[in-house]
Design a protein around this motif. Structure first.
Motif, mmCIF file in Angstrom:
data_model
loop_
_atom_site.group_PDB
_atom_site.id
_atom_site.type_symbol
_atom_site.label_atom_id
_atom_site.label_comp_id
_atom_site.label_asym_id
_atom_site.label_seq_id
_atom_site.Cartn_x
_atom_site.Cartn_y
_atom_site.Cartn_z
ATOM 1 N N LEU A 1 -4.206 2.103 -9.742
ATOM 2 C CA LEU A 1 -4.239 2.558 -8.462
ATOM 3 C C LEU A 1 -5.016 3.956 -8.162
ATOM 4 O O LEU A 1 -4.841 4.701 -9.074
ATOM 5 C CB LEU A 1 -2.728 2.797 -7.808
ATOM 6 C CG LEU A 1 -2.123 1.358 -7.946
ATOM 7 C CD1 LEU A 1 -0.578 1.770 -7.550
ATOM 8 C CD2 LEU A 1 -2.608 0.370 -6.794
ATOM 9 N N THR A 2 -5.693 3.972 -7.289
ATOM 10 C CA THR A 2 -6.285 5.401 -6.837
ATOM 11 C C THR A 2 -5.476 5.777 -5.777
ATOM 12 O O THR A 2 -5.007 5.355 -4.658
ATOM 13 C CB THR A 2 -7.787 5.051 -6.258
ATOM 14 O OG1 THR A 2 -8.334 4.414 -7.011
ATOM 15 C CG2 THR A 2 -8.155 6.351 -5.767
ATOM 16 N N ARG A 3 -4.896 6.890 -6.226
ATOM 17 C CA ARG A 3 -3.806 7.736 -5.108
ATOM 18 C C ARG A 3 -4.591 8.602 -4.489
ATOM 19 O O ARG A 3 -5.267 9.613 -5.061
ATOM 20 C CB ARG A 3 -2.767 8.351 -6.020
ATOM 21 C CG ARG A 3 -1.594 7.419 -6.451
ATOM 22 C CD ARG A 3 -1.983 7.255 -8.179
ATOM 23 N NE ARG A 3 -0.899 6.561 -8.826
ATOM 24 C CZ ARG A 3 -0.832 6.088 -9.931
ATOM 25 N NH1 ARG A 3 -2.067 5.930 -10.388
ATOM 26 N NH2 ARG A 3 0.244 5.917 -10.612
ATOM 27 N N THR B 1 -5.116 2.405 -3.141
ATOM 28 C CA THR B 1 -6.139 1.596 -3.297
ATOM 29 C C THR B 1 -6.281 1.264 -4.855
ATOM 30 O O THR B 1 -6.317 1.932 -5.680
ATOM 31 C CB THR B 1 -7.706 1.995 -2.990
ATOM 32 O OG1 THR B 1 -7.625 2.806 -1.760
ATOM 33 C CG2 THR B 1 -8.645 1.012 -2.649
ATOM 34 N N PRO B 2 -6.191 -0.125 -4.882
ATOM 35 C CA PRO B 2 -6.290 -0.576 -6.457
ATOM 36 C C PRO B 2 -7.671 -0.497 -6.890
ATOM 37 O O PRO B 2 -8.454 -0.842 -6.060
ATOM 38 C CB PRO B 2 -5.702 -2.318 -6.179
ATOM 39 C CG PRO B 2 -6.034 -2.494 -4.700
ATOM 40 C CD PRO B 2 -5.853 -1.117 -3.892
ATOM 41 N N GLY C 1 0.946 -1.201 -0.014
ATOM 42 C CA GLY C 1 -0.052 0.093 0.044
ATOM 43 C C GLY C 1 0.732 1.394 0.087
ATOM 44 O O GLY C 1 0.243 2.455 0.531
ATOM 45 N N SER C 2 2.133 1.212 -0.407
ATOM 46 C CA SER C 2 2.973 2.439 -0.360
ATOM 47 C C SER C 2 3.933 2.567 -1.409
ATOM 48 O O SER C 2 4.714 1.355 -1.455
ATOM 49 C CB SER C 2 3.474 2.507 0.928
ATOM 50 O OG SER C 2 4.897 3.064 1.024
ATOM 51 N N PHE C 3 4.106 3.392 -1.967
ATOM 52 C CA PHE C 3 5.300 3.514 -3.102
ATOM 53 C C PHE C 3 6.651 3.464 -2.139
ATOM 54 O O PHE C 3 7.580 2.894 -2.508
ATOM 55 C CB PHE C 3 5.434 4.779 -3.930
ATOM 56 C CG PHE C 3 4.191 4.531 -5.102
ATOM 57 C CD1 PHE C 3 3.152 3.622 -4.988
ATOM 58 C CD2 PHE C 3 4.287 5.469 -6.130
ATOM 59 C CE1 PHE C 3 2.148 3.490 -5.732
ATOM 60 C CE2 PHE C 3 3.191 5.505 -7.089
ATOM 61 C CZ PHE C 3 2.368 4.561 -7.225
ATOM 62 N N THR C 4 6.832 4.317 -1.264
ATOM 63 C CA THR C 4 7.815 4.404 -0.354
ATOM 64 C C THR C 4 8.339 3.155 0.104
ATOM 65 O O THR C 4 9.799 2.968 0.020
ATOM 66 C CB THR C 4 7.542 5.624 0.714
ATOM 67 O OG1 THR C 4 7.203 6.626 -0.070
ATOM 68 C CG2 THR C 4 8.958 5.935 1.155
#
Lengths: 307, 307
Positions: B49-51, B57-58, B17-20
């Motif tokens: 993905l909903t950013r 959230t996918p 749930g996180s790019f970082t």
DNA sequence: TATGATCCATACGGTTTTCGTATGAATGGA
DNA sequence: TCCATTCATACGAAAACCGTATGGATCATA
């Protein structure tokens, strides 16, 4: 490193047997192909191809990797086709197995329409009546007549095949015509060994089902073999109506026991079970199910609604 | 373009749930992750993905692609493991389903050894006794007690489970003990609804097999439920020896009908049929088959050779 | 046997792509 | 309201990639 491009390249190299040909095909240079294969081999730590200047032969590792790579590439393609602008657009190659006679008469003529609808899809056709080895041969989808019993396969019934009890005039002159299923016991019956029912024939009479244990001196696993045997007067056989009606019309064989309908056989689509059925399999399965539905688009549907 | 790296990245992004977080995990920078996802979305023509700054959230497409991507990545991994320096080194995650009681007693204690042998492999364990939905749940391999009837699955028998007819002392005081299988007809029998045999119990007597249609007022689909029901005196049940021998030893339940052996149940490995069985599945299957072989490495094998 | 054609591997230089740092915009919590 | 955190974007440097040119090897053919 990127694996997909080398894998795609490798698959094509195995199939064409030439780096240069693949380079042309991909509109790139031969050294690019060379480098991709070399990088792939380095990554895997295995030599995949035996280079002998004039002939490229996959090593044992190469053959194994080829199989896995094809599978993996297909899975990637499925992922791409699952969403977005390519959604619902099946692509790749579909390996289809169909019964010899039924396929020739009823499936092959319809494939042109299917191919036109899905321009990114190719078909590799295998004709055969056996249930075995569908998975082994890498068949994506098969049509089968008769009860499907294979473990490891999913069957989806799409119709019913009527059968007729038939014999040639020459046989009937010699042996007379049976007047009831029970009379078959003293006839030469031609067995089709692929059916699970084997040497027991089932009929629907007016008073309910009838089973007869038949005997005979000729049996074959080829549906065309059964038809030929009937034609030359070897005996009585149960044959799908679609496969014999022509002969009946021409008077080359006669229909027997008209008051007793041989138990119809199920017509099924068979495919390996997976969680995510490939789009191309779903497309073909839906196409065939619609084509052979009782009220489907086919002008002369060879099947009748399940019973 | 390279698809594998973005696909791997996307899978991890969905899971964390996180790019970082994924950037840290992959020892790279966050913009790299950002770019890979963006490129993937552009390639597919779909937003995955909903950013919302604080939560990723996918989308519906994202969830669908996630499933396909996992499958594809596994196939690629299988290809890599098929040859060269990684040959025979299964990796990834194996989803294993085992019966609740049998699993706790006999499988879980052995998994440590398995994990030690294959350091690149993880296990995700699901415990349950049902046959359904193995494919749906993405189970790679299951152990099942009883006859396997699912189409679309391959079963490999690895042993046999002995059963005992048992009841609690309290029940026996109240109702007496049956002296023959036939006498069970007038007893409260506890049915385990997952077995195909249902309300018919089979025994091996001195004079051949005996089948009894049993009745009772308590049935359950839980093997632990059966055992508890027996313990509190609800009736007579057939229970695998491995699951009840402790209670027998402590005198909490008594073994009945010692001259009549309940028909043993097959113990099977079950997995979806595929042309190329994943290495990790093969590894686990071979491990379990060896563990539970009659003369295998297990000190107290719970099974006996097939009969 | 000799020659030519074909095929794959390798070296080199230019171009493209990629990657990390720095920065900006947006959101949620304190 | 302010701060911390998260993802998107701009920019410059570094790395990777690609095609051309070339060499070695083999097979067909004369």
């Amino acid at each position: 490193m990127d694996l997909l491009a080398p894998m795609r390249t490798f698959v094509r190299v195995v199939e064409t047997g030439s780096f240069t040909a693949v380079a042309r095909e991909a509109s790139t240079s031969q050294p690019t192909i060379s480098r991709q294969i070399a990088a792939l081999e380095a990554h895997l730590g295995a030599r995949l191809l035996t280079r002998s200047t004039r002939a490229l032969t996959p090593t044992q590792d190469g053959r194994a990797f080829y199989e896995h790579a094809r599978r993996a590439l297909e899975a990637v393609g499925e992922a791409e086709n699952a969403v977005g602008r390519r959604r619902g657009r099946p692509s790749g190659t579909l390996k289809l197995s169909i019964p010899v006679v039924f396929g020739r008469l009823h499936v092959v003529p319809r494939l042109g329409r299917f191919l036109a609808r899905y321009p990114e899809l190719s078909i590799e056709l295998a004709m055969g009546d056996g249930f075995a080895d569908l998975v082994e041969q890498g068949i994506d989808l098969a049509i089968r007549v008769g009860v499907v019993q294979d473990q490891g396969l999913v069957a989806r019934r799409i119709g019913t095949v009527r059968r007729l009890a038939v014999a040639a005039p020459s046989y009937l002159r010699r042996r007379g015509a049976p007047d009831s299923p029970a009379a078959l016991a003293s006839h030469d019956c031609i067995a089709y060994t692929r059916l699970a029912t084997g040497n027991r024939w089932h009929f629907q009479g007016r008073d309910g089902p009838i089973a007869v244990d038949i005997t005979g001196r000729f049996a074959t696993d080829s549906s065309e073999g059964v038809r030929e045997a009937v034609r030359v007067g070897l005996g009585v056989a149960l044959i799908p109506a679609f496969a014999i009606s022509d002969e009946v019309r021409r008077g080359r064989v006669r229909v027997l026991l008209r008051d007793y309908e041989p138990t119809p056989l199920p017509l099924s689509l068979v495919y390996p079970s997976r969680r995510l059925v490939p789009l191309k399999v779903r497309a073909m399965a839906d196409f065939l199910a619609r084509e052979f539905a009782p009220d489907g688009p086919g002008k002369a549907p060879p099947t009748e609604s399940g019973g």
